[in-house]
Scaffold this motif. Structure first.
Motif, mmCIF file in Angstrom:
data_model
loop_
_atom_site.group_PDB
_atom_site.id
_atom_site.type_symbol
_atom_site.label_atom_id
_atom_site.label_comp_id
_atom_site.label_asym_id
_atom_site.label_seq_id
_atom_site.Cartn_x
_atom_site.Cartn_y
_atom_site.Cartn_z
ATOM 1 N N LEU A 111 5.093 8.800 1.852
ATOM 2 C CA LEU A 111 4.462 9.563 2.943
ATOM 3 C C LEU A 111 3.089 9.011 3.324
ATOM 4 N N ARG A 112 2.488 8.249 2.429
ATOM 5 C CA ARG A 112 1.100 7.816 2.643
ATOM 6 C C ARG A 112 1.029 6.641 3.619
ATOM 7 N N GLY A 113 0.150 6.757 4.584
ATOM 8 C CA GLY A 113 -0.192 5.639 5.464
ATOM 9 C C GLY A 113 0.984 4.986 6.140
ATOM 10 N N ASN A 114 1.041 3.675 6.030
ATOM 11 C CA ASN A 114 2.133 2.906 6.590
ATOM 12 C C ASN A 114 2.926 2.299 5.444
ATOM 13 N N LYS A 115 4.222 2.153 5.631
ATOM 14 C CA LYS A 115 5.047 1.574 4.571
ATOM 15 C C LYS A 115 4.560 0.175 4.221
ATOM 16 N N PRO A 116 4.472 -0.148 2.926
ATOM 17 C CA PRO A 116 4.093 -1.518 2.536
ATOM 18 C C PRO A 116 5.105 -2.500 3.116
ATOM 19 N N LYS A 117 4.598 -3.592 3.652
ATOM 20 C CA LYS A 117 5.495 -4.558 4.294
ATOM 21 C C LYS A 117 5.459 -5.905 3.587
ATOM 22 N N ALA A 118 6.628 -6.496 3.465
ATOM 23 C CA ALA A 118 6.735 -7.824 2.854
ATOM 24 C C ALA A 118 5.975 -8.843 3.706
ATOM 25 N N MET A 119 5.676 -9.988 3.122
ATOM 26 C CA MET A 119 4.926 -11.027 3.841
ATOM 27 C C MET A 119 5.671 -11.460 5.100
ATOM 28 N N LYS A 120 6.962 -11.685 4.963
ATOM 29 C CA LYS A 120 7.747 -12.156 6.105
ATOM 30 C C LYS A 120 7.669 -11.161 7.270
ATOM 31 N N ALA A 121 7.805 -9.875 6.963
ATOM 32 C CA ALA A 121 7.763 -8.857 8.010
ATOM 33 C C ALA A 121 6.388 -8.809 8.676
ATOM 34 N N VAL A 123 -21.525 -1.407 15.267
ATOM 35 C CA VAL A 123 -20.338 -0.721 14.738
ATOM 36 C C VAL A 123 -19.438 -1.757 14.077
ATOM 37 N N TYR A 124 -18.857 -1.373 12.944
ATOM 38 C CA TYR A 124 -17.817 -2.208 12.342
ATOM 39 C C TYR A 124 -16.500 -1.437 12.387
ATOM 40 N N VAL A 125 -15.433 -2.125 12.764
ATOM 41 C CA VAL A 125 -14.092 -1.536 12.837
ATOM 42 C C VAL A 125 -13.158 -2.360 11.952
ATOM 43 N N SER A 126 -12.286 -1.701 11.217
ATOM 44 C CA SER A 126 -11.314 -2.394 10.355
ATOM 45 C C SER A 126 -9.925 -2.346 10.975
ATOM 46 N N PHE A 127 -9.137 -3.387 10.722
ATOM 47 C CA PHE A 127 -7.804 -3.444 11.324
ATOM 48 C C PHE A 127 -6.660 -3.292 10.334
ATOM 49 N N TYR A 128 -6.958 -3.147 9.044
ATOM 50 C CA TYR A 128 -5.836 -3.110 8.098
ATOM 51 C C TYR A 128 -5.698 -1.770 7.396
ATOM 52 N N LYS A 129 -6.407 -0.767 7.892
ATOM 53 C CA LYS A 129 -6.276 0.550 7.261
ATOM 54 C C LYS A 129 -5.225 1.334 8.056
ATOM 55 N N THR A 130 -5.618 2.353 8.815
ATOM 56 C CA THR A 130 -4.605 3.080 9.579
ATOM 57 C C THR A 130 -3.847 2.166 10.537
ATOM 58 N N THR A 141 -6.181 11.901 -5.729
ATOM 59 C CA THR A 141 -5.518 10.921 -4.880
ATOM 60 C C THR A 141 -6.033 11.029 -3.457
ATOM 61 N N GLU A 142 -5.817 9.947 -2.713
ATOM 62 C CA GLU A 142 -6.234 9.925 -1.312
ATOM 63 C C GLU A 142 -4.989 9.932 -0.436
ATOM 64 N N VAL A 143 -4.964 10.848 0.497
ATOM 65 C CA VAL A 143 -3.858 10.903 1.452
ATOM 66 C C VAL A 143 -4.376 10.438 2.801
ATOM 67 N N TYR A 144 -3.645 9.530 3.441
ATOM 68 C CA TYR A 144 -3.955 9.308 4.851
ATOM 69 C C TYR A 144 -2.650 9.152 5.607
ATOM 70 N N ILE A 145 -2.676 9.639 6.817
ATOM 71 C CA ILE A 145 -1.453 9.703 7.599
ATOM 72 C C ILE A 145 -1.394 8.545 8.585
ATOM 73 N N ARG A 167 -0.945 -1.415 19.263
ATOM 74 C CA ARG A 167 0.239 -0.581 19.010
ATOM 75 C C ARG A 167 -0.153 0.802 18.494
ATOM 76 N N ASN A 168 -1.254 0.884 17.755
ATOM 77 C CA ASN A 168 -1.538 2.125 17.028
ATOM 78 C C ASN A 168 -2.768 2.906 17.480
ATOM 79 N N LYS A 169 -3.613 2.324 18.302
ATOM 80 C CA LYS A 169 -4.905 2.986 18.552
ATOM 81 C C LYS A 169 -4.773 4.333 19.264
#
Lengths: 360, 360
Positions: free
Chosen positions: A17-27, A201-208, A331-335, A254-256
């Motif tokens: 349920l947490r965040g985004n599904k972990p993705k393989a390198m190829k994906a 401002v700093y923005v990250s691209f690999y979290k949500t 634990t940390e939950v993020y959607i 795609r996600n913003k």
């Protein structure tokens, strides 16, 4: 159950349920298959692929410049260094659980010799009162939401009054906006409106967003010129950054605009969990897509039970389980996208099973 | 002809002789298409994909440890810092045209406050005599081959005597081995034999190897422990490094045994060019896969003529043209796969046309 066994078990869950599904390198690299054959890479920070993405973010924030960095750690140290040099005082203030204070091996101190002032108490966001008691500094770093305390936020009015307080005293403001888009639904503001409060401002691209890696530093022209020099000094002016840029810009676009849904998801999920015994949710009602959970049991016991839920229901209710200051589990939950991909009935059943096992 | 026009023209050449052909982003990422679906990424420096590659290099050099870095700039500053701290003296010595001195915006000084001592003259490699005149330092940095002077090398005996001189005085030695594999044919040594001379070694993967980006720092266990902390401080402990690692390890394995051929190619090409009027080759006979060329004309004139050769023969004899201290043209030649892909007759014809135009 050990952490290692639990992590192994997590990977087997069909529905994490947490965040985004972990993705393989190829994906994660699949996007390159559909790229135009002739598109050439960036070279040491130059080239259309990097400049276009930087331009996109600078326009989004209506600020003069933006520079893509391999990491937020590098981007933020550099932003603070530039602003300290501008004011002629190597001192910055931030929250006691700021990323720079607890996750960067003291880089800001060891590499830039910048003194740090901790604002307020670790378990709450800092306030105008805290700023009034602060020694003189060159920069105040704001983190919205305050990640280490479950993504809490000051009210908009308090935020504006704090920024004005700094501005009146000639103190610069920098935003750790790793998760800034995640705050917009609660504040009911655009990213431009939030960004305009701050000098940088700093923005990250690999979290949500779920990008591969990378960050953007956004600010004025003079900062950009100096930041590029410091980027080279840090060893961050990489020969080619395009593997991060192409994936980050795709994930960003795609996600913003999904943050409202993630925020609603966080409130809904927190609401369900708030009824479970032995669980404390911080903040009680989420103000972004994240919240923290503190349990009244040890990590071992909690992980054992969560593993059982995975075995029975194929749902991983949470990600990794850490230990809080009382040696109990947290634990940390993020959607992100993962939560919405699971039927509500299944989530309820999994929570129900957890509760049943807890009550034994 | 301007540099910009010349660079545009270079891109149109079917046969660029320098290094490896520039590759589009899609082509550089193509390897991911054939990757196993289930291979998971690294996370903050951990995971099989990064650990296996680090192990490969540490075994190749028969040294206890290796850490993958996003850049050599970062890896080398950190190696020097660790060795300076170990000896308790923040002073290092290196060639006047060392990468750290001229290409890194003074990062070693600005971030690590390490004093630097320049050894010998800029236009030659430094010698044992230069070391004997040197102030006490913690580390001497050797660069093999010395890139900025056309890839010159000290003789093996001179190199060994310099390293022994340092060792006897308790001075550490670090190797800028960005192009270390390229020296092996001339020295007739294995990479292990060269590497064993030094306390630490840095290797680059995007030069002759043609990888995307990235570097390896190789050394003892104690250095690796400290280097990981400094990597985090620099902002180089990236969330995921796999786009660089997968491509670097593929390029490394594919190309590391080709150096003899590249070396022969460099000697052959330098031999042909040595007969052209108005060209000086440094070193006269290459000792690696690289050499520099100094022209007796301005960059504008040389670029114009090279562009004409591209138009007529579809061959780019050189890459970018820079300006030397006398305002005349210079260029760097290094041999990779591209040179061997062109028929010798065509190369001779292109050189002949250049010569004919030069003589007017």
């Amino acid at each position: 159950m050990t952490s290692k066994e639990y992590i192994q078990k997590l990977r087997t869950a069909k529905y994490p349920l947490r965040g985004n599904k972990p993705k393989a390198m190829k994906a994660q690299m699949k996007i390159f298959e559909s790229l135009d054959d002739h598109l050439m890479p960036d070279v040491y920070g130059n080239g259309e692929v990097i400049e276009n993405f930087e331009k996109l973010l600078s326009e989004e924030f209506k600020k003069p410049g933006a520079i893509f960095f391999p990491s937020g750690t590098m981007a933020q140290q550099i932003a603070l260094r530039v602003l300290c040099d501008r004011r002629g005082l190597k001192r910055v203030a931030y929250h006691p659980l700021c990323h720079l204070e607890i996750h960067e091996q003291g880089g800001i101190k060891e590499l830039h010799h910048i003194e740090t002032v901790l604002l307020g108490d670790a378990d709450r966001v800092f306030t105008l009162e805290d700023l009034k008691e602060m020694d003189d500094v060159s920069v105040v770093l704001f983190e919205l939401p305050q990640r280490e305390i479950g993504g809490q936020l000051p009210s908009w009015d308090e935020l504006v009054s704090m920024v004005n307080f700094c501005r009146e005293r000639g103190i610069y403001t920098h935003l750790d906006g790793a998760r800034i888009y995640e705050c917009l639904p609660y504040y009911e503001k655009t990213v431009e409106e939030v960004g305009q409060l701050f000098d940088s401002v700093y923005v990250s691209f690999y979290k949500t967003f779920g990008g591969v890696t990378g960050a953007m530093l956004i600010g004025d022209e003079a900062m950009m010129i100096e930041a590029k020099i410091w980027k080279r000094r840090h060893g961050g002016d990489l020969y080619q950054l395009f593997p991060y840029i192409v994936t980050a810009s795709e994930a960003y676009l795609r996600n913003k605009d999904k943050m409202q849904g993630y925020y609603e998801g966080a409130k809904a999920y927190a609401g369900k969990l708030s009824k479970v015994s032995g669980i404390k949710i911080i903040p009680e009602v989420p103000v972004s897509n994240m919240f923290h959970i503190h349990f009244d049991e040890t990590p071992e016991v909690v992980m054992e039970r969560l593993a059982y839920v995975i075995d029975e229901k194929n749902i991983a209710l949470f990600g990794g389980i850490a230990t809080n200051t009382d040696s109990l589990a947290k634990t940390e939950v993020y959607i992100g996208d993962a939560y919405g991909e699971v039927e509500e009935l299944l989530v309820d059943q999994a929570i129900g099973l957890y509760e049943k096992e807890k009550l034994g």
